[in-house]
Design a protein around this motif. Structure first.
Motif, PDB file in Angstrom:
ATOM      1  N   UNK A  10      17.361  23.116  10.321  1.00  0.00           N
ATOM      2  CA  UNK A  10      17.861  24.213  10.374  1.00  0.00           C
ATOM      3  C   UNK A  10      17.663  24.752   9.444  1.00  0.00           C
ATOM      4  N   UNK A  11      16.545  25.644   9.241  1.00  0.00           N
ATOM      5  CA  UNK A  11      16.890  26.597   7.819  1.00  0.00           C
ATOM      6  C   UNK A  11      16.779  27.904   8.269  1.00  0.00           C
ATOM      7  N   UNK A  12      16.969  29.076   6.976  1.00  0.00           N
ATOM      8  CA  UNK A  12      17.549  30.700   7.696  1.00  0.00           C
ATOM      9  C   UNK A  12      17.451  30.697   9.613  1.00  0.00           C
ATOM     10  N   UNK A  13      18.281  29.825  10.036  1.00  0.00           N
ATOM     11  CA  UNK A  13      18.431  30.396  11.169  1.00  0.00           C
ATOM     12  C   UNK A  13      16.811  30.217  12.417  1.00  0.00           C
ATOM     13  N   UNK A  14      16.584  29.338  11.965  1.00  0.00           N
ATOM     14  CA  UNK A  14      15.068  28.840  12.994  1.00  0.00           C
ATOM     15  C   UNK A  14      14.624  27.226  13.127  1.00  0.00           C
ATOM     16  N   UNK A  15      14.455  26.909  14.022  1.00  0.00           N
ATOM     17  CA  UNK A  15      14.560  25.390  13.512  1.00  0.00           C
ATOM     18  C   UNK A  15      12.740  25.593  13.430  1.00  0.00           C
ATOM     19  N   UNK A  16      12.796  24.156  12.607  1.00  0.00           N
ATOM     20  CA  UNK A  16      10.938  23.862  12.163  1.00  0.00           C
ATOM     21  C   UNK A  16      11.379  22.167  12.526  1.00  0.00           C
ATOM     22  N   UNK A  17       9.849  22.150  13.176  1.00  0.00           N
ATOM     23  CA  UNK A  17       9.972  20.758  13.906  1.00  0.00           C
ATOM     24  C   UNK A  17       8.989  20.138  12.648  1.00  0.00           C
ATOM     25  N   UNK A  18       9.033  18.994  12.397  1.00  0.00           N
ATOM     26  CA  UNK A  18       8.041  17.891  11.326  1.00  0.00           C
ATOM     27  C   UNK A  18       8.729  16.501  11.508  1.00  0.00           C
ATOM     28  N   UNK A  19       8.112  16.349   9.929  1.00  0.00           N
ATOM     29  CA  UNK A  19       8.482  14.710   9.385  1.00  0.00           C
ATOM     30  C   UNK A  19       8.593  14.950   7.970  1.00  0.00           C
ATOM     31  N   UNK A  20       9.861  13.888   8.074  1.00  0.00           N
ATOM     32  CA  UNK A  20      11.189  13.587   6.617  1.00  0.00           C
ATOM     33  C   UNK A  20      10.629  12.206   5.893  1.00  0.00           C
ATOM     34  N   UNK A  21       9.935  12.284   5.244  1.00  0.00           N
ATOM     35  CA  UNK A  21       9.281  10.685   5.098  1.00  0.00           C
ATOM     36  C   UNK A  21      10.322   9.356   3.965  1.00  0.00           C
ATOM     37  N   UNK A  22      11.885  10.589   3.905  1.00  0.00           N
ATOM     38  CA  UNK A  22      12.538  10.645   2.507  1.00  0.00           C
ATOM     39  C   UNK A  22      12.518  10.770   1.197  1.00  0.00           C
ATOM     40  N   UNK A  23      11.827  11.389   1.690  1.00  0.00           N
ATOM     41  CA  UNK A  23      11.049  12.357   0.036  1.00  0.00           C
ATOM     42  C   UNK A  23      10.700  13.308  -0.269  1.00  0.00           C
ATOM     43  N   UNK A  24      10.143  14.191   1.337  1.00  0.00           N
ATOM     44  CA  UNK A  24       9.536  15.935   2.087  1.00  0.00           C
ATOM     45  C   UNK A  24      10.311  16.225   2.909  1.00  0.00           C
ATOM     46  N   UNK A  25      10.093  17.155   3.263  1.00  0.00           N
ATOM     47  CA  UNK A  25      10.093  17.746   5.551  1.00  0.00           C
ATOM     48  C   UNK A  25       8.736  18.032   5.218  1.00  0.00           C
ATOM     49  N   UNK A  26       8.193  18.038   6.442  1.00  0.00           N
ATOM     50  CA  UNK A  26       6.729  18.462   6.394  1.00  0.00           C
ATOM     51  C   UNK A  26       6.268  18.885   7.543  1.00  0.00           C
TER      52      UNK A  26
ATOM     53  N   UNK B 107       0.961  -0.860  -0.017  1.00  0.00           N
ATOM     54  CA  UNK B 107      -0.245   0.268  -0.141  1.00  0.00           C
ATOM     55  C   UNK B 107       0.761   1.262   0.097  1.00  0.00           C
ATOM     56  N   UNK B 108       0.670   2.308   0.518  1.00  0.00           N
ATOM     57  CA  UNK B 108       1.310   3.604   0.476  1.00  0.00           C
ATOM     58  C   UNK B 108       0.592   4.518   1.926  1.00  0.00           C
ATOM     59  N   UNK B 109       1.418   4.646   2.300  1.00  0.00           N
ATOM     60  CA  UNK B 109       1.885   5.694   3.545  1.00  0.00           C
ATOM     61  C   UNK B 109       2.356   7.171   3.574  1.00  0.00           C
ATOM     62  N   UNK B 110       1.726   8.243   2.928  1.00  0.00           N
ATOM     63  CA  UNK B 110       2.338   9.445   3.286  1.00  0.00           C
ATOM     64  C   UNK B 110       2.374   9.469   1.342  1.00  0.00           C
ATOM     65  N   UNK B 111       3.114  11.344   1.192  1.00  0.00           N
ATOM     66  CA  UNK B 111       3.482  11.588  -0.624  1.00  0.00           C
ATOM     67  C   UNK B 111       4.891  10.821  -0.431  1.00  0.00           C
ATOM     68  N   UNK B 112       4.372  10.147  -1.903  1.00  0.00           N
ATOM     69  CA  UNK B 112       5.751   9.178  -2.504  1.00  0.00           C
ATOM     70  C   UNK B 112       5.714   8.670  -1.771  1.00  0.00           C
ATOM     71  N   UNK B 113       5.163   7.712  -0.891  1.00  0.00           N
ATOM     72  CA  UNK B 113       5.515   6.666  -0.002  1.00  0.00           C
ATOM     73  C   UNK B 113       4.913   5.422  -0.656  1.00  0.00           C
ATOM     74  N   UNK B 114       5.826   4.793  -0.965  1.00  0.00           N
ATOM     75  CA  UNK B 114       4.630   3.086  -1.236  1.00  0.00           C
ATOM     76  C   UNK B 114       5.104   2.358  -0.149  1.00  0.00           C
ATOM     77  N   UNK B 115       4.735   1.277   0.253  1.00  0.00           N
ATOM     78  CA  UNK B 115       5.197  -0.258   1.303  1.00  0.00           C
ATOM     79  C   UNK B 115       4.992  -1.052  -0.106  1.00  0.00           C
ATOM     80  N   UNK B 116       6.157  -1.833  -0.463  1.00  0.00           N
ATOM     81  CA  UNK B 116       6.138  -3.041  -1.258  1.00  0.00           C
ATOM     82  C   UNK B 116       6.639  -2.049  -2.977  1.00  0.00           C
ATOM     83  N   UNK B 117       6.360  -2.700  -3.354  1.00  0.00           N
ATOM     84  CA  UNK B 117       6.774  -3.008  -4.860  1.00  0.00           C
ATOM     85  C   UNK B 117       6.538  -1.309  -5.466  1.00  0.00           C
ATOM     86  N   UNK B 118       7.284   0.037  -5.561  1.00  0.00           N
ATOM     87  CA  UNK B 118       6.873   1.125  -6.058  1.00  0.00           C
ATOM     88  C   UNK B 118       6.084   0.372  -7.576  1.00  0.00           C
ATOM     89  N   UNK B 119       6.177   0.095  -8.070  1.00  0.00           N
ATOM     90  CA  UNK B 119       5.495  -0.326  -9.487  1.00  0.00           C
ATOM     91  C   UNK B 119       4.223  -1.092  -9.301  1.00  0.00           C
TER      92      UNK B 119
END
Length: 386
Positions: A337-353, A289-301
């Protein structure tokens, strides 16, 4: 890079390179997990080690060499060390357990496997390792909550590393010469990948070393995780769509009190949870299946094909108000760490949220991250909790 110590070749090379060398030498190739390295052996004699020149291979080689030196193993003496040989040396020389060197004629020799324990492990390797549960569900926002280093943590909680099975089927833990104490001392300093490797070696009978009573102990550690997962699934009944090995996949609508009850139960058993995946998704079985943006579980194809059949698309928004309200800081996996500030979130291997920004009122979008539109008071509350 080519080194020759004890006539063992150590070099960069692909699986094809290793096989060509093996064919010339009339020997065999042993492939490591993830194909990060390839060992060429002739019987019990090691002839060569080829490290995969891929990014993952280079990373694994660097981490293996670094950890070997932490354990006190000189690379000048062991230039051919691999993740597998490092794990074996860890158990035998750092932790100090080696049932194979014990008296095999002794009544309670650590050399021996428990017959019932071994039979259970050999019955089905998949069932032995994994508690599995699946509930069909509609596409929705989901969160994977994993038990941190579940098997290794479970092993560290046992009285000793030697478990004996008696003729009547009963089992007792026997002294291991302080091995369990040394393991607990080392545990906080071991990287996750090595914990997986070391435990897998101890809990598998396919390795040449006869771990015996230590294998029995590792098997009980596996069973403890299985039982905890089963109990955790009952606690989250109605909100859990999947359990797999050490992971609970929960709906965004899971109430906070259910999350707290699960965490309290696991804490009593010595376990902690962390968030692995999250976002809009759907699972069609325990591992597909998939959970999250561009984040397949199993064969991507295969996942992309199934999504087309079902008319499903990835959604870039990682969070919803309901998800944030119920899960709170459990959703945070990384700090950017971006622009001298800390941004808290989730990294899924493809993007940071992003979920929480110390600077409220600035643009919530950038090429670094996508932010959840959050009310000021809610943002302040989460920052205080952090």
């Amino acid at each position: 890079m080519v080194k020759s110590v004890k006539s063992i070749r150590v070099d960069w090379g692909t699986e094809v390179d290793a096989q060509e060398f093996a064919n010339k030498m009339g020997s065999d190739v042993q492939t490591s997990k993830g194909k990060v390295c390839f060992t060429v052996k002739q019987g019990n004699r090691k002839l060569a080690v080829f490290w995969n020149p891929s990014e993952e291979g280079k990373k694994c080689r660097s981490e293996t060499y670094e950890l070997a030196q932490v354990f006190g193993f000189s690379l000048a003496v062991y230039p051919d060390i691999t993740p597998g040989t490092l794990a074996e040396k860890f158990w035998k020389e750092v932790i100090g357990i080696n049932p194979q060197k014990c008296d095999s004629k002794a009544q309670r020799s650590p050399y021996y496997y428990g017959k019932q324990i071994l039979a259970r492990a050999e019955k089905s390797s998949d069932e032995y390792w994994s508690y599995k549960y699946f509930q069909e569900h509609e596409p929705q926002w989901l969160v994977d909550r994993d038990i941190k280093s579940a098997f290794f943590t479970s092993l560290c909680q046992l009285p000793t590393l030697y478990l004996f099975e008696h003729k009547n089927g009963n089992t007792t833990f026997e002294p291991d010469g302080g091995g369990i104490d040394r393991l607990r001392q080392w545990s906080p300093h071991l990287p996750k990948w090595f914990k997986h490797r070391a435990f897998g070696m101890l809990a598998s009978k396919k390795y040449g070393t006869k771990w015996g009573a230590a294998f029995n102990a590792a098997s009980i550690a596996v069973q403890r995780v299985y039982d905890v997962m089963e109990a955790g699934r009952e606690i989250t009944d109605g909100y859990c769509v999947r359990c797999h090995t050490d992971c609970f996949t929960l709906k965004a609508c899971t109430p906070t009190w259910v999350l707290e009850k699960l965490e309290s139960f696991l804490a009593e058993k010595g376990f902690q949870l962390s968030t692995k995946k999250l976002g809009y998704g759907q699972l069609w079985d325990e591992g597909f299946g998939f959970i999250g943006f561009l984040n397949p579980i199993g064969s991507e194809h295969d996942v992309n094909h199934q999504m087309r059949l079902r008319g499903l698309l990835y959604k870039p928004a990682a969070f919803t108000d309901q998800l944030v309200d119920n899960f709170g800081i459990r959703l945070i996996t990384h700090v950017l760490d971006a622009s001298n500030r800390k941004i808290y979130g989730h990294w899924n291997g493809k993007a940071f949220f992003a979920i929480v920004q110390p600077v409220v009122g600035e643009s919530s979008q950038s090429h670094y991250y996508q932010a959840h539109p959050m009310e000021l008071e809610k943002a302040k509350k989460l920052i205080r909790e952090l």
